[in-house]
Enzyme design. Structure first.
Site, PDB file in Angstrom:
ATOM      1  N   ASP A 112       0.844  -1.185   0.000  1.00  0.00           N
ATOM      2  CA  ASP A 112       0.000   0.000   0.000  1.00  0.00           C
ATOM      3  C   ASP A 112       0.886   1.243   0.000  1.00  0.00           C
ATOM      4  O   ASP A 112       1.901   1.280   0.689  1.00  0.00           O
ATOM      5  CB  ASP A 112      -0.852  -0.007   1.284  1.00  0.00           C
ATOM      6  CG  ASP A 112      -2.310   0.280   1.034  1.00  0.00           C
ATOM      7  OD1 ASP A 112      -2.611   1.394   0.587  1.00  0.00           O
ATOM      8  OD2 ASP A 112      -3.139  -0.603   1.298  1.00  0.00           O
ATOM      9  N   ASP A 214      -3.587   4.440  -2.045  1.00  0.00           N
ATOM     10  CA  ASP A 214      -4.693   4.875  -1.193  1.00  0.00           C
ATOM     11  C   ASP A 214      -5.296   6.181  -1.728  1.00  0.00           C
ATOM     12  O   ASP A 214      -4.555   7.101  -2.092  1.00  0.00           O
ATOM     13  CB  ASP A 214      -4.139   5.084   0.226  1.00  0.00           C
ATOM     14  CG  ASP A 214      -5.229   5.239   1.254  1.00  0.00           C
ATOM     15  OD1 ASP A 214      -6.025   4.300   1.422  1.00  0.00           O
ATOM     16  OD2 ASP A 214      -5.290   6.301   1.907  1.00  0.00           O
ATOM     17  N   GLU A 266      -6.936   3.256  -5.614  1.00  0.00           N
ATOM     18  CA  GLU A 266      -8.261   3.307  -4.989  1.00  0.00           C
ATOM     19  C   GLU A 266      -8.942   4.576  -5.516  1.00  0.00           C
ATOM     20  O   GLU A 266      -8.594   5.680  -5.107  1.00  0.00           O
ATOM     21  CB  GLU A 266      -8.137   3.367  -3.464  1.00  0.00           C
ATOM     22  CG  GLU A 266      -9.502   3.314  -2.790  1.00  0.00           C
ATOM     23  CD  GLU A 266      -9.504   3.798  -1.345  1.00  0.00           C
ATOM     24  OE1 GLU A 266     -10.478   3.505  -0.645  1.00  0.00           O
ATOM     25  OE2 GLU A 266      -8.556   4.476  -0.926  1.00  0.00           O
ATOM     26  N   HIS A 328     -11.158  -4.013   3.101  1.00  0.00           N
ATOM     27  CA  HIS A 328     -11.148  -3.718   4.534  1.00  0.00           C
ATOM     28  C   HIS A 328     -12.018  -2.521   4.911  1.00  0.00           C
ATOM     29  O   HIS A 328     -12.040  -2.126   6.068  1.00  0.00           O
ATOM     30  CB  HIS A 328      -9.700  -3.465   4.968  1.00  0.00           C
ATOM     31  CG  HIS A 328      -9.126  -2.254   4.291  1.00  0.00           C
ATOM     32  ND1 HIS A 328      -8.864  -2.210   2.933  1.00  0.00           N
ATOM     33  CD2 HIS A 328      -8.796  -1.032   4.761  1.00  0.00           C
ATOM     34  CE1 HIS A 328      -8.403  -1.022   2.611  1.00  0.00           C
ATOM     35  NE2 HIS A 328      -8.346  -0.286   3.703  1.00  0.00           N
ATOM     36  N   ASP A 329     -12.696  -1.930   3.923  1.00  0.00           N
ATOM     37  CA  ASP A 329     -13.567  -0.780   4.211  1.00  0.00           C
ATOM     38  C   ASP A 329     -15.048  -1.118   4.051  1.00  0.00           C
ATOM     39  O   ASP A 329     -15.891  -0.245   4.284  1.00  0.00           O
ATOM     40  CB  ASP A 329     -13.244   0.380   3.250  1.00  0.00           C
ATOM     41  CG  ASP A 329     -11.845   0.943   3.450  1.00  0.00           C
ATOM     42  OD1 ASP A 329     -11.363   0.940   4.606  1.00  0.00           O
ATOM     43  OD2 ASP A 329     -11.234   1.378   2.459  1.00  0.00           O
TER      44      ASP A 329
HETATM   45  C1  GLC Z   1      -8.693   4.517   2.177  1.00  0.00           C
HETATM   46  C2  GLC Z   1      -8.454   3.265   2.970  1.00  0.00           C
HETATM   47  C3  GLC Z   1      -9.145   3.397   4.289  1.00  0.00           C
HETATM   48  C4  GLC Z   1      -8.539   4.581   5.004  1.00  0.00           C
HETATM   49  C5  GLC Z   1      -8.640   5.845   4.162  1.00  0.00           C
HETATM   50  C6  GLC Z   1      -7.752   6.932   4.692  1.00  0.00           C
HETATM   51  O1  GLC Z   1     -10.029   4.683   1.855  1.00  0.00           O
HETATM   52  O2  GLC Z   1      -8.876   2.133   2.240  1.00  0.00           O
HETATM   53  O3  GLC Z   1      -9.017   2.244   5.061  1.00  0.00           O
HETATM   54  O4  GLC Z   1      -9.214   4.782   6.220  1.00  0.00           O
HETATM   55  O5  GLC Z   1      -8.191   5.613   2.847  1.00  0.00           O
HETATM   56  O6  GLC Z   1      -6.409   6.612   4.502  1.00  0.00           O
END
Ligand code: GLC
Length: 528
Positions: A112, A214, A266, A328-329
């Site tokens: 990541d 991210d 993402e 994980h979200d």
């Molecule tokens: C992304 C991650 C999430 C995190 C956010 C802030 O959406 O997947 O888990 O809380 O970024 O870094």
């Protein structure tokens, strides 16, 4: 017949075969995969110990969520050093071991990269906030209050509340798209770009195969920091077109290395054209932006087909689609669609054209655990009730023993409680059960490896099926595979013509078609 691609192309690797990242990526949330120290939190040595499981499962790569030094305000998404390992997870040596072992087993490793924000304890931010004239002041987004003392604009944090926090010491506000403990970097500052790309090179030099980026589309803000017209609404920091330059630069760094170094972003953008723009004109940006369109899709044959074909149409020529069922979200797939439909969902994920990303535990059918407010860990859950993400982050369920084989700690000492069904839903029990979710996932992964049409073939939606059945054909040369997926609790007759069932989600299926097939409730089949 339905939508068909005129041309399709599989991105190739240096050896002339399909690039490794066109396969299946398995997401590991390191806190919850395997604990080797007995402290109730997973670690890198634990991931290494479980690599044989992943190799045997048949995935091509693993993506590991952040393991960098972090105060853990957002469980590692608040990084305080981009080129090290948090002692909680081990050391750089442990990472090198993991990487070497993975490569030895033919697995690629994606890590990541969190470019939008650092931790507020990162030395860069500590310096930046120390003084308005500090050389690192401009590394973050600082602004004066409005004349009336109020915040610079109306932007909100993705985690609730304003996106600005007042710094009493230097009497300015700083921007944070997430927690106040996650200040946004100022990507318009060239030194920031250099420092963040240096971190990328650090891991590429060690042999890392790729990066999951991210909130990739957040890095560049509106230079004038104008108010959001729609309010309340998330900050105008999403999707500023200047972010494309960052990913062109990243791509040229990746392409400058040997092998196939990869990037996946993402990107939560609903508009398909804007989303697809992150492939870059001429495919010179991200190898792919994550496609989250299945995450919130109604479980309906027409809706799912529509999402798939929207993506097929949006991906630029030479680009490669991808699908995600969980991460994980998000609440896990079992809870979103119901356990009885999860098998069809897995068949969908693993037979569509494109890279599949599989969230740890989904291959065995783990479900979300209800977490009491007292046990809640996720800061998002505490700030926005109902939004907590702990439920999908519970420890991996390896066996029915103590702490589900995840840790030697007592169950009460695990960082999150175990899923309720761990005694039945676990790797050991399911490995011995021909009807289990794990057996189905393994069979699907093996089929995908064995049949080129499933891995790299074209996609063609099949028309004329019952309304609650979605079917598609995958073709490669003279190979022709069909997939039929039922979205109903009733049986449906489907005329198939000649065809042989290679795999069904129903392990009891005995008949082979013979011109037509009685598709059972929520059944999926792969036909040759
Ligand atoms: C992304 C991650 C999430 C995190 C956010 C802030 O959406 O997947 O888990 O809380 O970024 O870094």
């Amino acid at each position: 017949m339905g939508y068909e691609l005129d041309e399709y192309e599989v991105p190739l690797g240096e050896n002339g075969k399909a690039a490794w990242w066109t396969g299946v990526i398995y997401q590991v949330y390191p806190r919850s995969f395997q604990d080797t120290t007995g402290n109730g939190v997973g670690d890198l040595a634990g991931i290494t110990a479980r690599l044989p499981y992943l190799a045997d499962l048949g995935v091509d790569a693993l993506w590991i969520s952040p393991f960098y030094p972090s105060p853990m305000a957002d469980f590692g998404y608040d990084v305080s050093d981009y080129t090290n390992v948090d002692p909680l997870f081990g050391s750089l040596d442990d990472f090198d071991d993991l990487l070497a072992e993975a490569h030895r087993m033919g697995l690629h490793v994606v890590i990541d990269w969190v470019p939008n924000h650092t931790s507020d304890r990162h030395p860069w931010f500590v310096e930046s906030r120390s003084d308005r004239v500090n050389p690192r002041r401009d590394w973050y987004v600082w602004r004066d209050p409005k004349p009336d003392g109020s915040r610079p604009n109306n932007w909100l944090s993705m985690f609730g509340g304003p996106a600005w926090t007042w710094d009493a010491g230097t009497e300015q506000y700083y921007l944070h798209s997430f927690l106040a403990e996650q200040p946004d970097l100022n990507w318009r500052n060239e030194q920031v770009q250099e420092a963040m790309f240096a971190a990328i090179r650090f891991w590429l030099d060690r042999g890392v195969d790729g990066f999951r980026i991210d909130v990739a589309h957040f890095v560049m803000k509106d230079p004038a920091l104008r108010d959001n017209l729609q309010h309340p609404a998330p900050p105008r920091s999403k999707g500023h077109h200047d972010a494309h330059g960052v990913y062109r630069d990243l791509r040229s760094i990746l392409d400058g290395y040997d092998g196939e170094r990869f990037s996946v972003g993402e990107i939560h953008i609903d508009d398909p054209t804007e989303w697809a723009s992150y492939y870059g004109e001429g495919n010179d940006e991200l190898h792919m932006p994550f496609n989250f369109s299945l995450l919130n899709a109604p479980w309906d044959a027409t809706a799912i087909r529509d999402r798939v074909e929207t993506i097929e149409a949006a991906v630029p020529p030479g680009g490669w689609p991808n699908y995600v069922l969980g991460n994980h979200d998000e609440p896990r797939i079992t809870g979103r669609v119901g356990r009885e439909r999860t098998r069809v969902a897995m068949m969908l994920l693993l037979t569509l054209r494109g890279t599949a990303t599989l969230y740890y535990g989904d291959e065995i059918g783990m479900s979300d655990r209800e977490i009491s407010p007292q046990a809640q860990q996720d800061p998002l859950g505490s700030r926005v009730p109902g939004e907590g993400r702990d439920g999908c982050r519970t420890p991996m369920q390896w066996d029915p023993g103590v702490a589900a084989g995840f840790s030697s700690a007592l169950e009460t000492d695990l960082w999150l409680p175990l899923g309720d069904e761990f005694a039945m839903i676990n790797v050991a029990v399911e490995s011995d059960d021909p009807a289990s979710m794990l057996t189905l996932t393994r069979s699907l992964l093996a089929l995908r490896k064995r049949i080129p049409a499933l891995r790299s073939g074209s996609y063609l939606g099949i028309d004329g099926l019952p309304a609650d059945v979605y079917g598609y054909e995958r073709r490669s040369g003279s190979d022709r595979i069909r997939v039929l997926l039922s979205f109903t609790d009733e049986t449906r007759m489907v005329t198939t013509g000649p065809g042989r069932v290679l795999l069904s989600t129903d392990s009891d299926r005995t008949t082979d078609g013979g011109g037509s097939i009685a598709l059972g409730p929520n059944e999926g089949v792969v036909l040759a």
